[in-house]
Design a protein around this motif. Structure first.
Motif, PDB file in Angstrom:
ATOM      1  N   VAL A 200       0.824  -1.212   0.000  1.00  0.00           N
ATOM      2  CA  VAL A 200       0.000   0.000   0.000  1.00  0.00           C
ATOM      3  C   VAL A 200       0.860   1.265   0.000  1.00  0.00           C
ATOM      4  CG1 VAL A 200      -1.736   1.302   1.295  1.00  0.00           C
ATOM      5  CG2 VAL A 200      -1.945  -1.172   1.087  1.00  0.00           C
ATOM      6  N   ALA A 201       1.794   1.361   0.938  1.00  0.00           N
ATOM      7  CA  ALA A 201       2.645   2.558   0.996  1.00  0.00           C
ATOM      8  C   ALA A 201       3.504   2.672  -0.261  1.00  0.00           C
ATOM      9  CB  ALA A 201       3.523   2.538   2.239  1.00  0.00           C
ATOM     10  N   GLY A 202       4.000   1.542  -0.742  1.00  0.00           N
ATOM     11  CA  GLY A 202       4.797   1.565  -1.972  1.00  0.00           C
ATOM     12  C   GLY A 202       4.003   2.060  -3.166  1.00  0.00           C
ATOM     13  N   ALA A 203       2.755   1.609  -3.287  1.00  0.00           N
ATOM     14  CA  ALA A 203       1.906   2.060  -4.397  1.00  0.00           C
ATOM     15  C   ALA A 203       1.592   3.545  -4.285  1.00  0.00           C
ATOM     16  CB  ALA A 203       0.621   1.239  -4.439  1.00  0.00           C
ATOM     17  N   LEU A 204       1.313   4.019  -3.072  1.00  0.00           N
ATOM     18  CA  LEU A 204       1.038   5.446  -2.877  1.00  0.00           C
ATOM     19  C   LEU A 204       2.265   6.296  -3.213  1.00  0.00           C
ATOM     20  CD1 LEU A 204      -1.062   5.325   0.416  1.00  0.00           C
ATOM     21  CD2 LEU A 204      -1.885   5.941  -1.875  1.00  0.00           C
ATOM     22  N   VAL A 205       3.430   5.857  -2.777  1.00  0.00           N
ATOM     23  CA  VAL A 205       4.661   6.579  -3.102  1.00  0.00           C
ATOM     24  C   VAL A 205       4.911   6.516  -4.609  1.00  0.00           C
ATOM     25  CG1 VAL A 205       7.188   6.541  -2.838  1.00  0.00           C
ATOM     26  CG2 VAL A 205       5.714   6.369  -0.823  1.00  0.00           C
ATOM     27  N   LEU A 206       4.686   5.371  -5.207  1.00  0.00           N
ATOM     28  CA  LEU A 206       4.889   5.206  -6.644  1.00  0.00           C
ATOM     29  C   LEU A 206       4.095   6.229  -7.455  1.00  0.00           C
ATOM     30  CD1 LEU A 206       5.878   3.569  -9.155  1.00  0.00           C
ATOM     31  CD2 LEU A 206       3.904   2.090  -8.787  1.00  0.00           C
ATOM     32  N   ILE A 207       2.821   6.398  -7.132  1.00  0.00           N
ATOM     33  CA  ILE A 207       1.996   7.351  -7.894  1.00  0.00           C
ATOM     34  C   ILE A 207       2.101   8.771  -7.348  1.00  0.00           C
ATOM     35  CG2 ILE A 207       0.402   5.576  -8.679  1.00  0.00           C
ATOM     36  CD1 ILE A 207      -1.648   6.656  -6.638  1.00  0.00           C
ATOM     37  N   GLY A 208       2.693   8.914  -6.165  1.00  0.00           N
ATOM     38  CA  GLY A 208       2.871  10.241  -5.602  1.00  0.00           C
ATOM     39  C   GLY A 208       1.612  10.785  -4.962  1.00  0.00           C
ATOM     40  N   LEU A 209       0.865   9.929  -4.307  1.00  0.00           N
ATOM     41  CA  LEU A 209      -0.362  10.349  -3.623  1.00  0.00           C
ATOM     42  C   LEU A 209      -0.173  10.169  -2.121  1.00  0.00           C
ATOM     43  CD1 LEU A 209      -3.312  11.263  -3.750  1.00  0.00           C
ATOM     44  CD2 LEU A 209      -3.956   8.857  -3.956  1.00  0.00           C
ATOM     45  N   GLY A 210      -0.257  11.257  -1.372  1.00  0.00           N
ATOM     46  CA  GLY A 210      -0.001  11.174   0.062  1.00  0.00           C
ATOM     47  C   GLY A 210       1.425  10.737   0.334  1.00  0.00           C
ATOM     48  N   THR A 211       2.328  11.223  -0.488  1.00  0.00           N
ATOM     49  CA  THR A 211       3.711  10.751  -0.471  1.00  0.00           C
ATOM     50  C   THR A 211       4.360  10.872   0.895  1.00  0.00           C
ATOM     51  OG1 THR A 211       3.946  11.326  -2.799  1.00  0.00           O
ATOM     52  CG2 THR A 211       5.984  11.043  -1.534  1.00  0.00           C
ATOM     53  N   ARG A 212       4.231  12.024   1.525  1.00  0.00           N
ATOM     54  CA  ARG A 212       4.923  12.241   2.799  1.00  0.00           C
ATOM     55  C   ARG A 212       4.417  11.286   3.881  1.00  0.00           C
ATOM     56  NH1 ARG A 212       7.695  17.494   2.907  1.00  0.00           N
ATOM     57  NH2 ARG A 212       7.222  18.572   0.970  1.00  0.00           N
ATOM     58  N   GLY A 213       3.120  11.115   3.990  1.00  0.00           N
ATOM     59  CA  GLY A 213       2.559  10.214   4.995  1.00  0.00           C
ATOM     60  C   GLY A 213       2.886   8.762   4.717  1.00  0.00           C
ATOM     61  N   ALA A 214       2.726   8.347   3.460  1.00  0.00           N
ATOM     62  CA  ALA A 214       3.041   6.970   3.097  1.00  0.00           C
ATOM     63  C   ALA A 214       4.524   6.681   3.291  1.00  0.00           C
ATOM     64  CB  ALA A 214       2.635   6.708   1.637  1.00  0.00           C
ATOM     65  N   ALA A 215       5.368   7.644   2.953  1.00  0.00           N
ATOM     66  CA  ALA A 215       6.814   7.461   3.127  1.00  0.00           C
ATOM     67  C   ALA A 215       7.185   7.386   4.602  1.00  0.00           C
ATOM     68  CB  ALA A 215       7.575   8.595   2.434  1.00  0.00           C
ATOM     69  N   LEU A 216       6.486   8.131   5.448  1.00  0.00           N
ATOM     70  CA  LEU A 216       6.763   8.075   6.880  1.00  0.00           C
ATOM     71  C   LEU A 216       6.428   6.687   7.441  1.00  0.00           C
ATOM     72  CD1 LEU A 216       7.649   9.603   9.436  1.00  0.00           C
ATOM     73  CD2 LEU A 216       5.234  10.222   9.757  1.00  0.00           C
ATOM     74  N   VAL A 217       5.285   6.144   7.049  1.00  0.00           N
ATOM     75  CA  VAL A 217       4.902   4.799   7.497  1.00  0.00           C
ATOM     76  C   VAL A 217       5.894   3.763   6.974  1.00  0.00           C
ATOM     77  CG1 VAL A 217       3.131   3.012   7.292  1.00  0.00           C
ATOM     78  CG2 VAL A 217       2.462   5.378   7.757  1.00  0.00           C
ATOM     79  N   ALA A 218       6.271   3.887   5.698  1.00  0.00           N
ATOM     80  CA  ALA A 218       7.214   2.944   5.096  1.00  0.00           C
ATOM     81  C   ALA A 218       8.579   3.026   5.769  1.00  0.00           C
ATOM     82  CB  ALA A 218       7.340   3.214   3.596  1.00  0.00           C
TER      83      ALA A 218
END
Length: 152
Positions: A64-82
């Motif tokens: 989930v976090a990888g897909a969000l970072v991949l498309i650049g949606l909610g990048t900062r939050g997803a990257a923090l969790v990852a």
């Protein structure tokens, strides 16, 4: 001169970095959850059973976090969790075998942790859905400000 050119290309380089890191992280999650791309590590092409701590939860975060970072949606939050999940993986799983990542097989966890932490501070760069949403919101805000009555 070169510095100015490199600086102007920074959002594009950051966007490409985000795409590659997100794609690789998503691939880890997909391999662990669905058995694709060689499957989960140590399973000979298999998957991690649903609900197994911490592997299955890590795989869900990776997907989930990888897909969000991949498309650049909610990048900062997803990257923090990852980033946090990779820090946990390193200290909980890898470091008990040896101190240094080269000794304990934790190099991917460390690299992902720091790559995602960088994205927390830099954002999505170019090509991200985040940028489109910010631009669209800014355009809408300007249009509303133009229509707002002026106070005398």
């Amino acid at each position: 001169m070169l510095s100015a050119r490199l600086h102007s290309a920074q959002p594009y380089a950051l966007g490409l970095f985000r795409v590659v890191v997100g794609l690789l992280f998503t691939a880890h999650g997909a391999a662990s959850l669905f058995g694709v791309l060689g499957g989960a590590m140590g399973t000979h092409g298999g998957t991690i059973a649903a609900g197994v701590w911490p592997g299955w939860y890590a795989a869900v975060i990776q997907l989930v976090a990888g897909a969000l970072v991949l498309i650049g949606l909610g990048t900062r939050g997803a990257a923090l969790v990852a980033s946090g999940s990779m820090a946990f993986a390193y200290f909980d799983i890898h470091q008990q075998h040896a101190l240094w990542p080269i000794q304990n097989g934790g190099e991917p966890a460390v690299m992902f942790c720091w790559a995602f932490l960088l994205l927390v501070f830099t954002g999505s760069g170019a090509f991200g859905v985040d940028r489109l949403l910010v631009r669209r919101t800014a355009d809408r805000g300007e249009a509303l400000a133009e229509r707002a009555p002026m106070a005398a």
